[in-house]
Write an enzyme that holds these catalytic residues in place. Structure first.
Site, short mmCIF file in Angstrom:
data_model
loop_
_atom_site.label_atom_id
_atom_site.label_comp_id
_atom_site.label_asym_id
_atom_site.label_seq_id
_atom_site.Cartn_x
_atom_site.Cartn_y
_atom_site.Cartn_z
CB SER A 17 92.10 54.46 10.38
OG SER A 17 90.70 54.53 10.50
CG ASN B 236 86.78 54.38 10.52
OD1 ASN B 236 86.56 55.26 11.31
ND2 ASN B 236 87.58 53.35 10.82
CD GLU C 132 82.46 42.94 7.13
OE1 GLU C 132 82.91 44.00 7.62
OE2 GLU C 132 81.30 42.84 6.66
CG HIS D 160 88.00 42.86 9.82
ND1 HIS D 160 87.27 44.00 9.73
CD2 HIS D 160 89.30 43.25 9.88
CE1 HIS D 160 88.09 45.05 9.75
NE2 HIS D 160 89.32 44.61 9.84
CB THR E 263 79.53 45.53 8.40
OG1 THR E 263 80.93 45.43 8.47
CG2 THR E 263 78.87 44.22 8.76
CB CYS F 19 82.47 50.96 16.14
SG CYS F 19 83.45 49.59 15.55
CB SER G 133 90.63 51.96 14.67
OG SER G 133 90.93 52.96 13.73
S1 SF4 Z 1 80.26 45.93 11.98
FE1 SF4 Z 1 82.26 46.86 11.86
S2 SF4 Z 1 81.86 49.08 12.10
FE2 SF4 Z 1 80.02 47.99 12.79
S3 SF4 Z 1 80.27 47.77 15.00
FE3 SF4 Z 1 81.06 45.91 14.03
S4 SF4 Z 1 83.26 46.28 13.78
FE4 SF4 Z 1 82.30 48.28 14.15
#
Ligand code: SF4
Length: 577
Positions: free
Chosen positions: A217, A219, A125, A73, A161, A12, A261
């Site tokens: 991971s 996700n 985070e 994070h 998030t 991402c 990731s």
């Molecule tokens: S908030 Fe988290 S999932 Fe979304 S782009 Fe940023 S690192 Fe990636």
């Protein structure tokens, strides 16, 4: 058998940015580099980081030296201060979307709002966000926990998030019913949601789904769960060797996706593994066709054909006959230099194109012979054309060899970067110039003994096409180049901006030939060759929009544009126009 890759597969935005910052720091700095906590949940990436001498800092010491990278994070402001006070240079790789949540919290906390974070209190985070809330921060992970909180005069509610959307909607509804004066901010990142929605959609259209990414991971595991819930065969593999291929043997259509990731090179390894192992299930003719194209591409023979075709176009544009010597020099020189380049660049290829790296390892003696033989062959033809051509080609060949040589610079890890390749954008520029010289200037000098306006225009036209081709492959190879410390144009400009640049160059190249024809430099019929950059532009557009072209097919289509230029030239020459 058809393999489709999800548009959302892989890093991402936040993770990509953090990994790029870490690798760029390692490539540019000679000192110690740390990440504050593991940068990413992927063992292969962590192993690369450790090879680049990037270590993980678990606790903040009283005193330290070097650079510390804050991961995507984010961290509480107190940790950032502590790192600075300890003497570290801090690089903040906090994801911009997390920074946005941090700023919402700190702005409201400053004005006396209590802060309710819907998230997992163990998650780094959330620990970071809590640091921005001051004394009045609360974390809830269920409606029951929310109900235990005191009444606040002023409060905001934000989400971690990666929070589950359905849960946060129930939190929003609860707040509207019980505390309508609370301010609710939906701070969920849509990257996760889009990825999950896509795997759900794809699962309905294919026989099997392969999910690539670290077993630890969260996700990635969630993607595999969603695929399983569709009732189709769903396999989760951390790397290509983990894939139980036999479970896919009856499948006609396979979708591949990957967690946030998972780096591109692991996805590419899995794609190549699938293509190779399952191509045996295809009909014999298709299998032979695939093997033939793959070997022509890997050995650079198809590329050499493209160079010869461009040389033919270069000669025709200048009104010269496309002598076999021109085509031979261009084809042999390009074959030699590109083969040599891949032989020297096996580390980068092992990330960018593992199959190519293996091909060069397995066939190193034959390919060394091919590089030397074609290089000497090109020089022999140049010798027959005259001393000027021999000296020019010899100088260009030596430059190509020196450019690829490695010189130790004493830095640790994967730092044995050939010094010349560290010059930003050098590869793309040198490759472009070399192709344009052999394809446009050699015919000009041989046919006319000088470089006339038509020679300059042919040079520019060919250089533009080669620039686009080279920079396109640089985009595909970005992650491997970054690991190896190469400063390619996409690394300098970013993927999006490079793609825009290539599209602009192609658009200008399309109008270039008609413009030259209007100015009387080329015949009007030369405008037909504009179909070549036009086809490239369409290819880039489709590639960018759908990501439909993969692996061998993608490379084959891109290289075919030069062959197309050769076919158009032949038609023009035969038609006598
Ligand atoms: S908030 Fe988290 S999932 Fe979304 S782009 Fe940023 S690192 Fe990636």
């Amino acid at each position: 058998m058809k393999i489709t890759i999800a548009k959302t597969a892989g890093f991402c935005m936040g993770v990509r940015r953090a990994v790029e910052l870490a690798l760029d720091s390692a490539n540019r700095s000679g000192g110690r580099i740390y990440t504050y906590g593991p940068l990413i949940h992927n063992p292969q990436v962590l192993s690369i980081l450790s090879q680049k001498n990037i270590s993980v800092l678990q606790e903040i010491p009283d005193a330290g030296q070097g650079t510390v990278i804050i991961r995507a994070h984010g961290v509480p402001p107190s940790d950032r201060e502590a790192l600075k006070n300890a003497g570290f240079h801090v690089i903040d790789a906090t994801c911009p979307r997390v920074i946005k949540v941090q700023s919402i919290i700190s702005r409201h906390a400053r004005h006396g709002y209590s802060v309710i974070i819907a998230g997992d209190r163990e998650h780094p985070e959330v620990a970071g966000l809590l640091g921005y809330a001051g004394k009045h921060g609360y974390v809830i992970n269920s409606l029951a926990e929310l109900e235990t909180l005191p009444d606040f005069d002023r409060a905001i509610i934000v989400a971690q998030t990666t929070q589950n959307t359905a849960f946060f909607e129930s939190v929003q509804k609860w707040a509207q019913q019980h505390y309508p004066h609370y301010r609710v901010f939906n701070t969920i990142c849509d990257s996760t949601e889009k990825r999950q929605r896509e795997v759900q959609d794809m699962s309905g259209q294919v026989d099997a789904v392969v999910v690539v990414g670290g077993y630890n991971s969260g996700n990635t595991r969630r993607l595999a769960d969603i695929a399983r819930q569709s009732g189709k065969t769903a396999l989760h593999a951390e790397k290509a060797d983990d894939l139980p291929i036999s479970e896919l043997s009856e499948c006609r259509t396979i979708a591949v996706t990957a967690g946030a990731s998972t780096p591109n090179w692991i996805i590419r390894q899995v794609m190549q593994h699938l293509e190779k192992r399952l191509s045996g299930k295809e009909g014999r003719i298709r299998r032979w066709g695939y093997t033939l194209v793959r070997n022509l591409m890997l050995s650079n023979l198809y590329l050499a054909l493209g160079a010869a075709c461009l040389s033919g176009a270069g000669a025709w544009l200048q009104g010269a006959a496309a002598k076999p010597a021109y085509l031979g020099i261009a084809g042999l020189y390009i074959l030699s230099m590109h083969t040599l380049h891949h032989m020297f660049d096996r580390i980068v290829d092992s990330y960018n194109d593992p199959e190519r790296a293996r091909f060069y390892q397995d066939n190193r003696y034959a390919l060394s012979g091919l590089a030397a033989g074609s290089g000497l062959g090109g020089l022999a033809v140049a010798w027959l054309m005259g001393p000027l051509f021999f000296i020019l080609l010899l100088a260009m060949s030596l430059l190509g060899v020196v450019y690829n040589l490695e010189f130790k610079d004493g830095r640790p890890g994967l730092k044995r970067v050939p010094v010349f390749k560290r010059i930003p954008g050098s590869k793309t520029v040198l490759v472009t110039l070399a192709w344009a010289i052999v394809a446009a200037l050699f015919p000009a000098l041989d046919a006319y003994g000088q470089i006339a306006p038509a020679g300059v225009a042919a040079f520019i036209w060919i250089a533009a096409l080669v620039f686009v081709r080279t920079a396109f492959f640089d985009i595909i190879d970005m992650q491997g180049s970054r690991i190896a410390g190469r400063e390619t144009i996409p690394i300098l400009l970013g993927e999006g901006r490079t793609m825009r640049l290539l599209q602009i160059v192609l658009a200008a190249t399309i109008v270039f030939l008609p413009g030259c024809a209007l100015a009387g430099v080329f015949p009007v019929s030369a405008s037909l060759l504009s179909l070549c950059p036009a086809a490239m532009l369409v290819f880039l557009h489709v590639h960018e929009r759908s990501g439909r072209f993969l692996g061998v097919l993608r490379g084959f289509i891109m290289e075919s544009h030069f062959v197309f230029a050769g076919i158009l030239t032949l038609l023009l020459a035969w038609g006598g126009v």
